[in-house]
Design a protein around this motif. Structure first.
Motif, PDB file in Angstrom:
ATOM      1  N   TYR A 113      -3.426   0.477  -3.332  1.00  0.00           N
ATOM      2  CA  TYR A 113      -2.594  -0.701  -3.522  1.00  0.00           C
ATOM      3  C   TYR A 113      -1.832  -0.513  -4.819  1.00  0.00           C
ATOM      4  CZ  TYR A 113      -6.054  -2.521  -0.267  1.00  0.00           C
ATOM      5  OH  TYR A 113      -6.874  -2.699   0.809  1.00  0.00           O
ATOM      6  N   TRP A 114      -0.607  -1.018  -4.888  1.00  0.00           N
ATOM      7  CA  TRP A 114       0.173  -0.857  -6.110  1.00  0.00           C
ATOM      8  C   TRP A 114       0.884  -2.145  -6.478  1.00  0.00           C
ATOM      9  CZ3 TRP A 114       5.456  -1.544  -6.174  1.00  0.00           C
ATOM     10  CH2 TRP A 114       6.093  -1.561  -4.943  1.00  0.00           C
ATOM     11  N   TRP A 115       1.166  -2.309  -7.790  1.00  0.00           N
ATOM     12  CA  TRP A 115       1.942  -3.429  -8.320  1.00  0.00           C
ATOM     13  C   TRP A 115       2.554  -2.984  -9.636  1.00  0.00           C
ATOM     14  CZ3 TRP A 115      -3.278  -3.022  -8.416  1.00  0.00           C
ATOM     15  CH2 TRP A 115      -3.918  -3.142  -9.646  1.00  0.00           C
ATOM     16  N   THR A 116       3.560  -3.726 -10.088  1.00  0.00           N
ATOM     17  CA  THR A 116       4.230  -3.385 -11.342  1.00  0.00           C
ATOM     18  C   THR A 116       4.065  -4.512 -12.352  1.00  0.00           C
ATOM     19  OG1 THR A 116       6.337  -4.322 -10.647  1.00  0.00           O
ATOM     20  CG2 THR A 116       5.994  -2.004 -10.184  1.00  0.00           C
ATOM     21  N   VAL A 117       4.058  -4.116 -13.631  1.00  0.00           N
ATOM     22  CA  VAL A 117       4.000  -5.070 -14.748  1.00  0.00           C
ATOM     23  C   VAL A 117       4.956  -4.552 -15.820  1.00  0.00           C
ATOM     24  CG1 VAL A 117       2.539  -6.111 -16.522  1.00  0.00           C
ATOM     25  CG2 VAL A 117       1.596  -5.632 -14.268  1.00  0.00           C
TER      26      VAL A 117
ATOM     27  N   ILE B 249      -1.977   1.363  -9.814  1.00  0.00           N
ATOM     28  CA  ILE B 249      -2.436   1.790  -8.491  1.00  0.00           C
ATOM     29  C   ILE B 249      -3.943   1.592  -8.434  1.00  0.00           C
ATOM     30  CG2 ILE B 249      -2.580   3.713  -6.871  1.00  0.00           C
ATOM     31  CD1 ILE B 249      -0.120   4.883  -8.473  1.00  0.00           C
ATOM     32  N   ARG B 250      -4.429   1.009  -7.337  1.00  0.00           N
ATOM     33  CA  ARG B 250      -5.861   0.789  -7.148  1.00  0.00           C
ATOM     34  C   ARG B 250      -6.288   1.431  -5.833  1.00  0.00           C
ATOM     35  NH1 ARG B 250      -7.339  -4.863  -8.160  1.00  0.00           N
ATOM     36  NH2 ARG B 250      -7.575  -4.057 -10.254  1.00  0.00           N
TER      37      ARG B 250
ATOM     38  N   ALA C 121      -8.108   1.859  -2.511  1.00  0.00           N
ATOM     39  CA  ALA C 121      -8.651   0.896  -1.552  1.00  0.00           C
ATOM     40  C   ALA C 121     -10.117   1.201  -1.224  1.00  0.00           C
ATOM     41  CB  ALA C 121      -7.824   0.896  -0.271  1.00  0.00           C
ATOM     42  N   LYS C 122     -10.538   2.427  -1.425  1.00  0.00           N
ATOM     43  CA  LYS C 122     -11.911   2.824  -1.078  1.00  0.00           C
ATOM     44  C   LYS C 122     -12.910   2.470  -2.184  1.00  0.00           C
ATOM     45  CE  LYS C 122     -14.503   6.864   0.478  1.00  0.00           C
ATOM     46  NZ  LYS C 122     -14.417   8.312   0.754  1.00  0.00           N
ATOM     47  N   CYS C 123     -12.622   2.853  -3.433  1.00  0.00           N
ATOM     48  CA  CYS C 123     -13.603   2.653  -4.512  1.00  0.00           C
ATOM     49  C   CYS C 123     -13.181   1.616  -5.553  1.00  0.00           C
ATOM     50  CB  CYS C 123     -13.906   3.984  -5.206  1.00  0.00           C
ATOM     51  SG  CYS C 123     -12.555   4.637  -6.206  1.00  0.00           S
ATOM     52  N   GLY C 124     -11.931   1.190  -5.548  1.00  0.00           N
ATOM     53  CA  GLY C 124     -11.472   0.197  -6.513  1.00  0.00           C
ATOM     54  C   GLY C 124     -11.024   0.777  -7.842  1.00  0.00           C
ATOM     55  N   ASN C 125     -11.048   2.098  -7.982  1.00  0.00           N
ATOM     56  CA  ASN C 125     -10.597   2.733  -9.202  1.00  0.00           C
ATOM     57  C   ASN C 125      -9.125   2.370  -9.439  1.00  0.00           C
ATOM     58  OD1 ASN C 125     -10.434   4.486 -11.417  1.00  0.00           O
ATOM     59  ND2 ASN C 125      -9.749   6.175 -10.109  1.00  0.00           N
ATOM     60  N   THR C 126      -8.784   1.982 -10.676  1.00  0.00           N
ATOM     61  CA  THR C 126      -7.428   1.561 -10.988  1.00  0.00           C
ATOM     62  C   THR C 126      -6.881   2.426 -12.123  1.00  0.00           C
ATOM     63  OG1 THR C 126      -7.973  -0.707 -10.368  1.00  0.00           O
ATOM     64  CG2 THR C 126      -5.983  -0.404 -11.685  1.00  0.00           C
ATOM     65  N   TRP C 127      -5.645   2.858 -11.983  1.00  0.00           N
ATOM     66  CA  TRP C 127      -4.978   3.607 -13.033  1.00  0.00           C
ATOM     67  C   TRP C 127      -3.525   3.198 -13.080  1.00  0.00           C
ATOM     68  CZ3 TRP C 127      -6.523   5.625  -8.398  1.00  0.00           C
ATOM     69  CH2 TRP C 127      -5.563   6.234  -7.598  1.00  0.00           C
ATOM     70  N   ARG C 128      -2.854   3.629 -14.155  1.00  0.00           N
ATOM     71  CA  ARG C 128      -1.456   3.290 -14.297  1.00  0.00           C
ATOM     72  C   ARG C 128      -0.602   4.541 -14.338  1.00  0.00           C
ATOM     73  NH1 ARG C 128      -1.069   0.803 -20.303  1.00  0.00           N
ATOM     74  NH2 ARG C 128      -2.937   1.820 -21.004  1.00  0.00           N
ATOM     75  N   GLN C 129       0.668   4.314 -13.983  1.00  0.00           N
ATOM     76  CA  GLN C 129       1.623   5.406 -13.982  1.00  0.00           C
ATOM     77  C   GLN C 129       2.904   4.876 -14.618  1.00  0.00           C
ATOM     78  OE1 GLN C 129       2.485   6.849 -10.076  1.00  0.00           O
ATOM     79  NE2 GLN C 129       4.254   7.997 -10.731  1.00  0.00           N
TER      80      GLN C 129
ATOM     81  N   THR D  28       0.836  -1.207   0.000  1.00  0.00           N
ATOM     82  CA  THR D  28       0.000   0.000   0.000  1.00  0.00           C
ATOM     83  C   THR D  28       0.864   1.248   0.000  1.00  0.00           C
ATOM     84  OG1 THR D  28      -0.130   0.052   2.404  1.00  0.00           O
ATOM     85  CG2 THR D  28      -1.868  -1.128   1.254  1.00  0.00           C
ATOM     86  N   LYS D  29       0.258   2.356  -0.401  1.00  0.00           N
ATOM     87  CA  LYS D  29       0.917   3.663  -0.338  1.00  0.00           C
ATOM     88  C   LYS D  29      -0.147   4.737  -0.203  1.00  0.00           C
ATOM     89  CE  LYS D  29       2.312   5.709  -4.178  1.00  0.00           C
ATOM     90  NZ  LYS D  29       3.138   6.043  -5.321  1.00  0.00           N
TER      91      LYS D  29
END
Length: 105
Positions: free
Chosen positions: A75-79, A92-93, A95-103, A61-62
């Motif tokens: 929450y974050w992960w890399t691909v 990055i997702r 934790a409250k609404c589940g919205n996911t985006w990339r950076q 988490t961050k």
């Protein structure tokens, strides 16, 4: 496990004997087959897993600010989405609404 006495290849039993392509042949007793070629796996009893909520996330988490809901935890992960010599893409997702985006870096 049996090895060929002539050439050293691993021999696989078939019809109670082992036979090599070099011509070596040996008859196996049922005791040989039992001790050398019968494998027994470890018996592990099944464990029942109980999931109480859908919030069981094991990602790191961050602190973030979600642009949709204003949530502060993500929450974050890399691909590796591009070639190996380029930087990975961070997802990055919220934790409250589940919205996911990339950076991308």
């Amino acid at each position: 496990m049996e090895f060929c006495e002539n050439c050293g290849k691993v021999l696989i039993p078939k019809n109670n004997k082992v036979k090599c392509s070099c011509g070596y042949e040996k008859k196996l007793s049922s005791e040989d087959i039992e001790t050398q070629y019968t494998f027994k796996g470890e018996a592990i009893p099944e464990n029942e897993v109980i999931v109480k909520t859908d919030n069981n996330v094991t990602l790191p988490t961050k602190k973030i600010t979600c642009y949709k809901c204003g949530g502060k935890k993500g929450y974050w992960w890399t691909v590796q989405t591009r070639s190996a010599d380029e930087a990975p893409t961070y997802f990055i997702r919220c934790a409250k609404c589940g919205n996911t985006w990339r950076q991308s870096n």
